[in-house]
Write a protein that holds these residues in place. Structure first.
Motif, mmCIF file in Angstrom:
data_model
loop_
_atom_site.group_PDB
_atom_site.id
_atom_site.type_symbol
_atom_site.label_atom_id
_atom_site.label_comp_id
_atom_site.label_asym_id
_atom_site.label_seq_id
_atom_site.Cartn_x
_atom_site.Cartn_y
_atom_site.Cartn_z
ATOM 1 N N LEU A 191 0.850 -1.190 0.000
ATOM 2 C CA LEU A 191 0.000 0.000 0.000
ATOM 3 C C LEU A 191 0.884 1.239 0.000
ATOM 4 C CD1 LEU A 191 -3.195 0.673 2.047
ATOM 5 C CD2 LEU A 191 -1.314 2.296 2.253
ATOM 6 N N ARG A 192 0.497 2.218 -0.810
ATOM 7 C CA ARG A 192 1.203 3.512 -0.821
ATOM 8 C C ARG A 192 0.214 4.594 -0.436
ATOM 9 N NH1 ARG A 192 4.673 4.808 -5.965
ATOM 10 N NH2 ARG A 192 6.117 3.537 -4.740
ATOM 11 N N LEU A 193 0.636 5.456 0.497
ATOM 12 C CA LEU A 193 -0.198 6.593 0.889
ATOM 13 C C LEU A 193 0.233 7.812 0.089
ATOM 14 C CD1 LEU A 193 -2.209 8.133 2.707
ATOM 15 C CD2 LEU A 193 -0.417 8.259 4.449
ATOM 16 N N LEU A 194 -0.737 8.445 -0.585
ATOM 17 C CA LEU A 194 -0.440 9.620 -1.406
ATOM 18 C C LEU A 194 -0.866 10.879 -0.668
ATOM 19 C CD1 LEU A 194 -1.702 8.346 -4.903
ATOM 20 C CD2 LEU A 194 0.607 8.203 -3.926
ATOM 21 N N LEU A 195 0.092 11.764 -0.427
ATOM 22 C CA LEU A 195 -0.211 13.066 0.163
ATOM 23 C C LEU A 195 -0.122 14.111 -0.937
ATOM 24 C CD1 LEU A 195 2.092 12.898 3.342
ATOM 25 C CD2 LEU A 195 -0.330 12.281 3.197
ATOM 26 N N GLY A 196 -0.833 15.216 -0.764
ATOM 27 C CA GLY A 196 -0.736 16.295 -1.750
ATOM 28 C C GLY A 196 -2.104 16.820 -2.119
ATOM 29 N N GLY A 197 -2.142 17.747 -3.061
ATOM 30 C CA GLY A 197 -3.401 18.360 -3.477
ATOM 31 C C GLY A 197 -4.317 17.342 -4.148
ATOM 32 N N ASN A 198 -5.635 17.567 -4.040
ATOM 33 C CA ASN A 198 -6.617 16.643 -4.624
ATOM 34 C C ASN A 198 -6.332 16.319 -6.081
ATOM 35 O OD1 ASN A 198 -8.165 16.209 -2.396
ATOM 36 N ND2 ASN A 198 -9.601 17.882 -2.843
ATOM 37 N N GLU A 199 -6.116 17.367 -6.894
ATOM 38 C CA GLU A 199 -5.953 17.139 -8.339
ATOM 39 C C GLU A 199 -4.736 16.291 -8.618
ATOM 40 O OE1 GLU A 199 -8.129 17.324 -10.602
ATOM 41 O OE2 GLU A 199 -9.386 18.073 -8.960
ATOM 42 N N ALA A 200 -3.630 16.591 -7.935
ATOM 43 C CA ALA A 200 -2.386 15.850 -8.152
ATOM 44 C C ALA A 200 -2.550 14.389 -7.733
ATOM 45 C CB ALA A 200 -1.244 16.503 -7.382
ATOM 46 N N VAL A 201 -3.226 14.167 -6.600
ATOM 47 C CA VAL A 201 -3.406 12.796 -6.106
ATOM 48 C C VAL A 201 -4.297 11.998 -7.070
ATOM 49 C CG1 VAL A 201 -4.525 11.440 -4.278
ATOM 50 C CG2 VAL A 201 -2.951 13.298 -3.673
ATOM 51 N N LEU A 202 -5.377 12.616 -7.530
ATOM 52 C CA LEU A 202 -6.286 11.916 -8.444
ATOM 53 C C LEU A 202 -5.611 11.630 -9.780
ATOM 54 C CD1 LEU A 202 -9.541 13.825 -7.476
ATOM 55 C CD2 LEU A 202 -9.039 11.398 -7.074
ATOM 56 N N ALA A 203 -4.797 12.575 -10.254
ATOM 57 C CA ALA A 203 -4.074 12.354 -11.519
ATOM 58 C C ALA A 203 -3.106 11.187 -11.357
ATOM 59 C CB ALA A 203 -3.342 13.630 -11.935
ATOM 60 N N ALA A 204 -2.427 11.103 -10.208
ATOM 61 C CA ALA A 204 -1.484 10.002 -9.970
ATOM 62 C C ALA A 204 -2.224 8.666 -9.923
ATOM 63 C CB ALA A 204 -0.722 10.245 -8.665
ATOM 64 N N SER B 170 -0.455 5.430 7.127
ATOM 65 C CA SER B 170 0.991 5.517 6.955
ATOM 66 C C SER B 170 1.668 4.257 7.491
ATOM 67 C CB SER B 170 1.525 6.787 7.595
ATOM 68 O OG SER B 170 2.170 6.487 8.790
ATOM 69 N N ARG B 171 1.096 3.687 8.551
ATOM 70 C CA ARG B 171 1.658 2.414 9.039
ATOM 71 C C ARG B 171 1.354 1.275 8.081
ATOM 72 N NH1 ARG B 171 1.942 2.298 15.318
ATOM 73 N NH2 ARG B 171 1.585 4.481 15.825
ATOM 74 N N ALA B 172 0.131 1.263 7.516
ATOM 75 C CA ALA B 172 -0.205 0.230 6.532
ATOM 76 C C ALA B 172 0.746 0.327 5.343
ATOM 77 C CB ALA B 172 -1.653 0.384 6.076
ATOM 78 N N ALA B 173 1.207 1.545 5.058
ATOM 79 C CA ALA B 173 2.135 1.758 3.945
ATOM 80 C C ALA B 173 3.560 1.355 4.312
ATOM 81 C CB ALA B 173 2.103 3.227 3.523
ATOM 82 N N GLY B 174 3.805 1.097 5.605
ATOM 83 C CA GLY B 174 5.153 0.724 6.036
ATOM 84 C C GLY B 174 6.184 1.756 5.587
ATOM 85 N N GLY B 175 5.799 3.023 5.605
ATOM 86 C CA GLY B 175 6.749 4.084 5.240
ATOM 87 C C GLY B 175 6.664 4.503 3.773
ATOM 88 N N ASP B 176 5.887 3.754 2.953
ATOM 89 C CA ASP B 176 5.763 4.142 1.542
ATOM 90 C C ASP B 176 4.736 5.269 1.422
ATOM 91 O OD1 ASP B 176 5.805 4.347 -1.177
ATOM 92 O OD2 ASP B 176 5.041 2.325 -1.585
ATOM 93 N N VAL B 177 5.168 6.455 1.801
ATOM 94 C CA VAL B 177 4.304 7.641 1.791
ATOM 95 C C VAL B 177 4.909 8.619 0.801
ATOM 96 C CG1 VAL B 177 3.328 9.505 3.175
ATOM 97 C CG2 VAL B 177 3.731 7.264 4.216
ATOM 98 N N VAL B 178 4.123 9.019 -0.187
ATOM 99 C CA VAL B 178 4.662 9.826 -1.277
ATOM 100 C C VAL B 178 3.891 11.127 -1.390
ATOM 101 C CG1 VAL B 178 4.959 9.921 -3.782
ATOM 102 C CG2 VAL B 178 5.436 7.796 -2.549
ATOM 103 N N GLU B 179 4.623 12.210 -1.471
ATOM 104 C CA GLU B 179 4.008 13.525 -1.678
ATOM 105 C C GLU B 179 3.951 13.749 -3.185
ATOM 106 O OE1 GLU B 179 4.052 16.438 0.954
ATOM 107 O OE2 GLU B 179 2.717 17.291 -0.568
ATOM 108 N N VAL B 180 2.726 13.857 -3.727
ATOM 109 C CA VAL B 180 2.634 14.046 -5.184
ATOM 110 C C VAL B 180 2.367 15.498 -5.517
ATOM 111 C CG1 VAL B 180 1.985 11.700 -5.842
ATOM 112 C CG2 VAL B 180 0.221 13.288 -5.137
ATOM 113 N N THR B 181 2.996 15.944 -6.592
ATOM 114 C CA THR B 181 2.771 17.309 -7.072
ATOM 115 C C THR B 181 2.307 17.193 -8.518
ATOM 116 O OG1 THR B 181 5.121 17.347 -7.541
ATOM 117 C CG2 THR B 181 4.411 18.482 -5.548
ATOM 118 N N GLU B 182 1.728 18.269 -9.053
ATOM 119 C CA GLU B 182 1.167 18.217 -10.432
ATOM 120 C C GLU B 182 2.194 17.623 -11.381
ATOM 121 O OE1 GLU B 182 -2.036 19.012 -10.835
ATOM 122 O OE2 GLU B 182 -2.164 19.833 -8.812
#
Ligand code: TXA
Ligand code: MG
Length: 356
Positions: free
Chosen positions: A247-260, A344-356
């Motif tokens: 599992l990867r947790l995506l942080l960032g703005g709505n549009e950027a996260v949805l595009a990713a 973030s724990r389910a991601a085991g540290g795989d937390v990614v900040e996405v930008t446009e």
């Protein structure tokens, strides 16, 4: 006893008005040193008599939990508290008044009445008075404090339904009281009162804002993940509450996260694979017709609702045969902080900040 010899019974109970004969049967097992899973308002707990060291060792064996990770002791009322603690800090009364019974666990200096098995040999004990009628009735009928971690195998997702308990612990425990879906859905907030400033060790069912309204300043023990502050409780590993699927947790703005999410779904589909998406209701219009398995955890406007659905939604994605799960963030307001911590724990540290 081996898993094959031990039969796990399931007893349905009314969540609002538990049947006294069924509670009496479960209480008898607790007094006899056996293991009983039961619903609390947060998640299902795996209970044993907290004053019986051998019974408590049984909890660790069933869960395959390392002995260094201490347990929460559950009480029926505040009158049961004084014999278990060495000292009662002044904040306890106000916190009890405001939040008990409920999803708040307090870490206090322990007394000698508590076996070392419960506290992992440490100088403190974690205590809470749960609000769920089944949990309260069981503790009252057993006339014992009940030690109970979440009723899952160590490191896995916490159970919010009896069938989740059975899937993880079937054959390893004596009884499951089935009271349906647990109403809060994430574990209790663990608050230490042995630190100079009261400190949230694990965000949970009582929000930081609610605690601050009663206590003033509250610290959050944190490790920084992406942009967010994420609390860690001692004795828990960063990889915890984890599905089997990466599992990867995506942080960032709505549009950027949805595009990713859209890009990742199409890229997987081009390889003949599927991904899973944990999203908010508000995201659905942007994800229409996407080749992915989509689970809605709730609305961005209602973090409490997201917390309630979180683990069941993750379990469904985990069982859907997807190659990976992408989860959105639900903010840090109210129960959002607990949701972010668990993701973030389910991601085991795989937390990614996405930008446009
Ligand atoms: O909502 C809940 O808290 C559920 C239900 C069943 O009550 N229980 C639960 O227990 O989540 P468990 O064992 O899964 O998580 C307890 C957390 C762990 O992170 C543990 O390290 C921490 O509480 N904890 C227990 N005793 C502690 C202590 N003396 N000092 C610091 N942390 C402690
Ligand atoms: Mg747990």
């Amino acid at each position: 006893m081996s898993d094959a010899e031990r039969r796990t019974r399931i007893l349905a109970v009314n969540a609002e008005h538990p049947e006294p004969d069924r509670i009496a049967e479960a209480a008898r097992l607790i007094r006899a040193g056996q293991l009983v899973a039961f619903p609390t308002e947060t998640v299902y707990g795996l209970g044993a008599n907290a004053l019986d060291a051998a019974a408590v060792r049984g909890i660790f064996a069933a869960k395959e939990r390392p002995a260094c990770d201490p347990l929460i002791v559950h009480l029926a009322d505040v009158e049961a508290l004084p014999p278990l603690v060495a000292e009662l800090p002044p904040q306890v009364e106000r916190l009890a008044e405001a939040f008990w019974p409920g999803p708040l666990t307090l870490v206090l200096p322990r007394s000698a009445a508590i076996p070392d098995e419960v506290t992992a040999g440490g100088p403190t004990v974690a205590l809470r008075i749960p609000a769920h009628p089944v949990a309260r009735a069981l503790i009252r009928a057993a006339k014992r404090p009940i030690a109970a971690p979440s009723a899952n195998r160590f490191g896995r997702l916490s159970p919010t339904r009896a069938e989740d308990v059975l899937a993880d612990l079937g054959g390893r425990i004596d009884l499951i009281l089935d009271g349906g879906l647990t109403p809060v859905g994430v574990e209790s907030t663990v608050l230490s009162l042995v630190t100079p400033v009261p400190t949230i060790l694990r965000p949970g069912g009582i929000s930081r804002e609610a605690l601050e309204a009663v206590l003033g300043a509250v610290a959050v023990r944190s490790r920084t993940v992406g942009t967010g502050e994420i609390a860690a409780s001692p004795g828990t590993l960063p990889q915890h509450y984890a599905p089997r699927t990466p599992l990867r947790l995506l942080l960032g703005g709505n549009e950027a996260v949805l595009a990713a999410m859209r890009r990742a779904a199409l890229e997987a589909a081009a390889r003949g694979r599927r991904i899973g998406l944990l999203v908010a209701e508000e995201d659905l219009p942007s994800l229409r017709n996407l080749p992915a398995v989509i689970e809605v955890a709730g609305s961005l406007r209602n973090p409490r609702g997201v917390a309630r659905q979180l683990y069941a939604a993750l379990r469904r994605l985990d069982g859907a045969g997807v190659e990976r799960i992408l989860a959105r963030d639900f903010g840090e307001r109210g129960l959002g902080l607990a949701v972010r911590d668990r993701l973030s724990r389910a991601a085991g540290g795989d937390v990614v900040e996405v930008t446009e």
